[in-house]
Motif scaffolding. Structure first.
Motif: not given
Length: 201
Positions: A83-85, A91-93, A146-147, A152-153
Motif C-alpha cells: 500500500w505504501g509503495l 503521489g509522484l505521478v 499528489g502531496v 499517506v505513503a
C-alpha cells in the motif's frame, strides 16, 4: 468456560498468566511457551496467544484446523509495504503532472488579453479562457492530491518498518496470518515448541 473467565485477558491477574483459564469445557492445554511478557499455547482445540505489550490485539485464538503453520518472522507486514509503495507511486505521478502543467504554463498560453476580447470571435475566446482556468485548477488539484498521497505513503511505510520487529506468525488457511510481536529468542522457541505440539493428535 466459567462466567468469570469470559472477561478480556489481563482484566484479571490469573487470566494473563494462565492459558488454562481460557479453555472451553473439555479443552485442555497441550503445550505452552513464553512470548515476551505474555505466552502462546496450543490446546486440544485452538492456538492461543496473549501479549500485553503489543500495540494491537492483546489476545488471539485460532482454531487448530485453520492453522497451517507457526513460524518466527521479522520481514514485516507486506500489506503496508504494498500500500505504501502504491500510494508513493500515485503521489509522484500526481505531483509530477501538476508541476509539469504549471511549468508548461498552459493556462497563460490559452488565455487571451483584453484587446483580443473585442474581436468578432469573442465566443471562442471565452471557451479558451474557460479551458485555461480548468487546466490551472487541474494542476493545483494534482499537486494537492499528489502531496496528500505522499504523506499517506510515508505513514504506511513507517507502519511497515514498525512491523519488522520479530514476531511469532500463525499462518491460517484462507485468511491473513496472525502476527504476535515477541523477542526473537522467545519467538523461535515458541515456534518450535508449538509446531511440535500441533502434530500431536
Amino acid at each position: 468456560m466459567d462466567d468469570g473467565m469470559e472477561q478480556t485477558p489481563g482484566g484479571f491477574g490469573g487470566v494473563a498468566t494462565d492459558p488454562e483459564a481460557l479453555c472451553y469445557d473439555g479443552e485442555r492445554v497441550v503445550e505452552r511457551a513464553p512470548l515476551g511478557s505474555g505466552w502462546a499455547a496450543v490446546t486440544t482445540h485452538r492456538v492461543l496467544a496473549y501479549n500485553p505489550a503489543t500495540d494491537g490485539r492483546r489476545f488471539e485464538a485460532v482454531d487448530r484446523p485453520n492453522v497451517c503453520g507457526i513460524d518466527v518472522d521479522a520481514s514485516g507486514d507486506p500489506r503496508y509495504l504494498r500500500w505504501g509503495l502504491r500510494a508513493a507511486l500515485y503521489g509522484l505521478v500526481g505531483l509530477g503532472g501538476g508541476v509539469a502543467l504549471r511549468a508548461l504554463n498552459v493556462a497563460s498560453t490559452l488565455s487571451v488579453g483584453e484587446t483580443a476580447r473585442d474581436a468578432p470571435v469573442g465566443g471562442v475566446l471565452a471557451v479558451t479562457d474557460a479551458i485555461a482556468g480548468a487546466v490551472a485548477t487541474l494542476a493545483t488539484l494534482l499537486i494537492v492530491v499528489g502531496v496528500s498521497l505522499l504523506v499517506v505513503a510515508i505513514g504506511l511505510l513507517g507502519r511497515y518498518l514498525r512491523t519488522r520487529d520479530p514476531a511469532l506468525v500463525v499462518d491460517r488457511f484462507g485468511d491473513d496470518p496472525v502476527r504476535l510481536p515477541a523477542p526473537r529468542t522467545d519467538g523461535e522457541r515458541a515456534a518450535s515448541t508449538l509446531s511440535a505440539a500441533l502434530t500431536e493428535r
